[in-house]
Design a protein around this motif. Structure first.
Motif, mmCIF file in Angstrom:
data_model
loop_
_atom_site.group_PDB
_atom_site.id
_atom_site.type_symbol
_atom_site.label_atom_id
_atom_site.label_comp_id
_atom_site.label_asym_id
_atom_site.label_seq_id
_atom_site.Cartn_x
_atom_site.Cartn_y
_atom_site.Cartn_z
ATOM 1 N N THR A 428 0.858 -1.180 0.000
ATOM 2 C CA THR A 428 0.000 0.000 0.000
ATOM 3 C C THR A 428 0.894 1.229 0.000
ATOM 4 N N ASP A 589 -7.615 2.469 -0.816
ATOM 5 C CA ASP A 589 -8.364 1.853 0.269
ATOM 6 C C ASP A 589 -9.480 2.790 0.706
ATOM 7 N N SER A 590 -10.212 2.432 1.740
ATOM 8 C CA SER A 590 -11.367 3.231 2.154
ATOM 9 C C SER A 590 -10.981 4.585 2.705
ATOM 10 N N THR A 598 -4.340 -6.015 -1.111
ATOM 11 C CA THR A 598 -5.054 -6.037 0.164
ATOM 12 C C THR A 598 -4.048 -6.209 1.288
ATOM 13 N N PHE A 609 -12.432 -1.589 -0.709
ATOM 14 C CA PHE A 609 -11.583 -0.604 -1.372
ATOM 15 C C PHE A 609 -12.377 0.063 -2.497
#
Length: 925
Positions: A428, A589-590, A598, A609
């Motif tokens: 990420t 992502d959120s 992930t 997401f």
């Protein structure tokens, strides 16, 4: 390696289409939106480092009206001819303006012009050619004026033509007056905006006096024309300008001892002569970029023409200088047999070099440290690879990169991830300032984190933080980040971009399913059925040409053990082709952080997401593009694909900003302020709601009134009804409107394009909440017809230490360090040359002492510090100080204290309930 492109619109000067480059540091254009956010770093009672972010603040640059008019003229002409006077009107403001142009005879001289015309010299050659527009003529009658619109930084050459009567005696003087006033956004002509430059015989701004003397001697008229030649290269290395200098004897007697001189601008180098016209006694010749030519005589009506080409210096604009190239020639000669007279200048040619866009994104080659993950380049070499020698699964790897604007125009560069392998394929990624804490903002408003504006030759260092998945791969691991220009591209040119590489040097039954909703049939069923099969489109979203849409997506680990999954977007089911040229995709992502995978998911765990897809310009209604989202395990190879689609339609877009984070104690309450803005081109009915929350209880409130020009009381949206008052911000400031009846959609807020509203999220933590508990609240804004959505994420962590942080702004037009009015929490408007004071307020709302308190911020784009940041208040005696480094600053706040009562004194602490406040001023360029 880098790529570059340039605009190919340069050519001969066109008065109303002159493309003047804006150098870095010059006034930003009216309406420019400058976004800024401050942060504070501190340590809590457990010695853990924490960060708090302020609300996002916006500075809107106001329009400043200014123009110059150059200059007074004195010429000679024969009786019965038409005299020519050249003037230049330049819009020196930061936005478009309309000018009123008129001319008249002046009394008190030897006569009057029979007619005066003001002609717009469209090709900039100093000659009123057939077909060029007449802006004003005295034949229109007194009291009238012509209209001329100019964009910021552009110039118009105005030629005043004065027709004389026959039979006027030599020595007769005729005076005319050219007057220009500006509308300055009022719709009516007014004085006070246009100022004179050069000679100003009447000492009145906005007017130029033209004086004509009737002569029976020789009269030399000189004009100059130019043509900009764009080369084939992507830079200025093969660009050139061809000049034509014309000298004509318009008098009644021959001229003698004539010398033509032209000194080239520093941005040019002489290349070659072309063919000439006339008889020269010497030259034309060139010596160190000075062109000279001599003629023994020139009969009435005859002309001398000099033609030559000059090369444009390839580095023009590289240090922020103007891309405009000005050049003026002159002539002098013996007009009356009494010796050589004074030099007579030609019109000034103005050519603008094309904008060249380029960028280099590179590694640093410095800061190597074995086993130390601090952003340093562990191979100690400039090789376009920023290397971390070793990193552990689940660790955050930091990579320091440097972005440099290699073009000649201010530009902003989006940062996007590229192809990756190993850990970095599932990492990420987030983009940070060099404090390793503050996230880069989206200053260009396209939804992608970027570098912020960089002037030509300017560089900025950034930190790429890669949160690595819990995979077992031994490496090596590789990836790439690309910096891409956000400048407008015309003519199908490719955006300038440059990648840099990132490098890290050191089975249970599996299954996975991906869907648009957790309720999709077959989702998270242990692998029995495939939810949202890729054979057909599940969700279609509507986007305008050049617009973006967002798809909500969910991945479920349907295997028997923990697994991590790579996420990717393709144009086909097999995953072998990218989306078509011009289409852009971005996975987050959120919380809005870009991702490529992930996190590690336990069996049955779901990961939410989003996918943002941006359509290219030039598409038409009805066009459709399928988007295939692939999910594949690093370790097990389990994979799934789903298909969504983007339909091209109306242009609707909304934003909900910013994402915020804070701390809270058990039984505590904290508030987050968000701004909803209609950034599309159509009015929209919008509702905002709490879409999800992981641990605590949240309440959403909206501003229901306006007090002292600002949003006033906030009330719960749970009790809202159609017809209730709501505060809305538009071009005229804040006003009160009414919620509308959205039917089954519920009460809604109607926002016109550009309008905004504010919402407050109130988060309450239960008394039994354990320290370290993190609550994630997702706020969702959506239009009634479903064509646009926006989200904001509030992250709240339980800690007995809780520092509340707020940032406000106020106009300081005089730049005297005193706010002109109260501080504003939404947006501040200021014009070029004016100042804004930013206020950062802190309060320790927790029960424990916090230490190592440091408030950080930066002078945002298009501004510079005015004065020195200062601490307005802190607990007595106050040991904190402020330090400035370039466009950044940091202020330590508080006093030495012993948080644990064990004689372990720590610096810069705030006790429970203590406050501090920092002010800093910036001046708009």
């Amino acid at each position: 390696m880098r790529t570059s492109w340039r605009t190919l619109s340069a050519g001969g000067v066109a008065a109303l289409a002159l493309a003047v480059g804006i150098a870095f540091g010059e006034a930003p254009a009216a309406g420019t939106r400058v976004v800024n956010q401050a942060n504070v770093l501190y340590t809590d009672e457990n010695g853990e480092a924490r960060e708090a972010l302020t609300n996002e603040v916006v500075l809107f640059v106001q329009q400043v009206f200014a123009a110059t008019l150059e200059g007074d003229n004195a010429r000679s002409a024969t009786s019965g001819s038409t005299a020519r006077f050249v003037h230049t009107l330049t819009n020196t403001g930061n936005g478009e303006d309309t000018y009123c142009v008129s001319a008249e005879n002046l009394s008190g001289d030897g006569g009057e012009f029979e007619r005066i015309d003001v002609v717009l010299d469209g090709d900039g050659d100093g000659i009123a050619s057939e077909g060029e527009a007449i802006v004003y003529s005295t034949s229109q009658g007194s009291g009238s004026s012509g209209r001329l619109a100019l964009q910021a930084g552009k110039a118009a050459d105005l030629i005043v033509l004065g027709r004389t009567a026959g039979g006027l005696a030599p020595g007769t003087v005729l005076d005319a007056n050219l007057a220009v006033t500006a509308m300055a956004g009022t719709g009516t002509c007014a004085s006070g905006v246009v100022t004179d430059t050069g000679a100003n015989a009447d000492a009145t701004d906005g007017t130029n006096r033209d004086r004509l003397t009737i002569s029976a001697d020789a009269i030399l008229e000189i004009t100059k024309a130019s043509t900009y030649d764009v080369g084939a290269a992507a830079d200025l290395s093969d660009d050139s300008i061809t000049y034509v200098i014309t000298v004509t004897n318009t008098g009644a007697a021959p001229a003698s001892d004539i010398t033509i001189t032209d000194t080239l601008a520093d941005s040019l180098g002489f290349a070659s002569f072309g063919s000439h016209t006339g008889t020269f006694s010497s030259g034309p010749s060139e010596l160190t970029d000075v062109i000279t030519a001599e003629a023994a005589s020139l009969a009435p009506g005859d002309s001398l023409v000099v033609r030559f080409t000059a090369d444009v210096v390839s580095t023009l604009g590289a240090t922020g200088e103007s891309l405009e190239i000005q050049n003026t020639a002159s002539v002098q000669g013996d007009l009356d047999g009494n010796g050589v007279g004074p030099a007579i200048d030609s019109n000034t040619t103005r050519d603008v070099a094309p904008s060249v866009y380029g960028v280099i994104l590179s590694d640093t080659g410095t800061g190597a440290g074995n086993g130390v993950n601090d952003g340093g380049d562990d191979d100690s070499a400039i090789n376009d690879i920023q290397r971390v020698d070793v990193a552990a699964p689940g660790e955050t790897a930091y990579f320091r990169l440097s972005a440099t604007n290699t073009g000649n125009t201010t530009d902003t560069y989006n940062l996007t991830p590229g192809a990756a392998t190993g850990w970095l394929a599932g990492a990420t990624l987030t983009y940070l300032y060099t404090d390793f804490a503050t996230p880069l903002l989206d200053t260009s408003g396209d939804g992608v984190a970027d570098t912020g504006p960089l002037g030509p030759g300017e560089s900025v260092d950034i930190i790429v933080a890669a949160v690595l998945p819990f995979s077992s791969s031994v490496g090596p691991h590789g990836g790439a980040i690309t910096a891409t220009s956000t400048a407008d591209v015309s003519g199908g040119a490719v955006r300038a971009s440059d990648p840099a590489s990132l490098a890290i040097g050191t089975s249970l039954a599996a299954g996975v399913d991906i869907a648009n909703s957790v309720g999709a049939a077959g989702f998270n069923d242990g692998g029995t059925a495939d939810a949202d099969p890729a054979s057909s489109i599940t969700t279609e979203a509507i986007a305008a040409p050049g617009g973006a849409v967002v798809f909500d997506l969910f991945v479920a680990n349907e295997g028997a053990g923990t697994d991590t999954f790579n996420l990717s977007v393709h144009g086909d089911l097999a995953g072998t082709t990218d989306l078509p040229a011009g289409w852009q995709s971005r996975l987050t992502d959120s919380a809005g952080v870009p991702i490529a995978s992930t996190p590690a998911l336990a069996s049955g765990e779901i990961f939410a997401f989003q996918l943002q897809v941006r359509a290219p310009e030039g598409l038409i209604d009805g066009d459709t593009q399928s988007v295939f989202i692939h999910v594949e395990s690093f370790e097990s190879g389990a994979r799934d694909v789903k298909q969504d689609a983007v339909d091209i339609g109306g242009e609707a877009q909304i934003t909900l900003t910013p994402d915020q984070s804070g701390q809270i104690s058990g039984c505590g309450v904290t508030n987050y302020l968000h701004t909803l803005r209609n950034t599309g081109s159509t009015s929209e009915d919008i509702r905002v709601r709490i879409d999800s929350q992981s641990h605590f209880k949240g309440e959403l409130q909206f501003a229901s009134d306006v007090a002292a020009g600002e949003p006033g009381e906030y009330v719960s949206i749970d009790f809202a009804s159609a017809g209730d008052p709501v505060a809305i911000s538009g071009t005229a400031g804040w006003r009160t409107d009414l919620l509308i009846d959205g039917g089954a959609f519920g009460p809604a807020l109607r926002l016109a394009p550009g309008e905004a509203a504010q919402f407050s999220v109130r988060v309450l933590a239960p008394c039994e909440a354990a320290p370290g508990t993190r609550d994630t609240l997702r706020l969702l804004a959506e239009t009634r017809d479903g064509d646009a959505t926006a989200t904001a994420i509030d992250t709240t962590t339980v800690s007995n230490a809780r520092l509340q942080l707020t940032k406000l702004g106020a106009l300081d037009a005089a730049c005297d360090g005193t706010p002109d009015a109260g501080f504003n929490d939404d947006q501040v408007a200021a014009g070029p040359g004016e100042c804004v004071i930013w206020q950062i307020s802190l309060i320790n709302q927790g029960a424990e002492i916090v230490c190592d308190v440091r408030a950080r911020d930066t002078a945002p784009a298009f501004t510079a510090f005015s004065g020195t940041p200062s601490i307005v208040s802190q607990p007595a005696p106050g040991s904190g100080t402020c330090a400035v480094s370039g466009s950044d600053f940091a202020c330590t706040l508080g006093n030495p204290l012993d948080p644990g009562g064990t004689s372990g004194v720590q610096p810069f602490c705030l006790s429970a309930g203590q406050t501090a406040e920092v002010w800093f001023g910036v001046r708009v360029n």
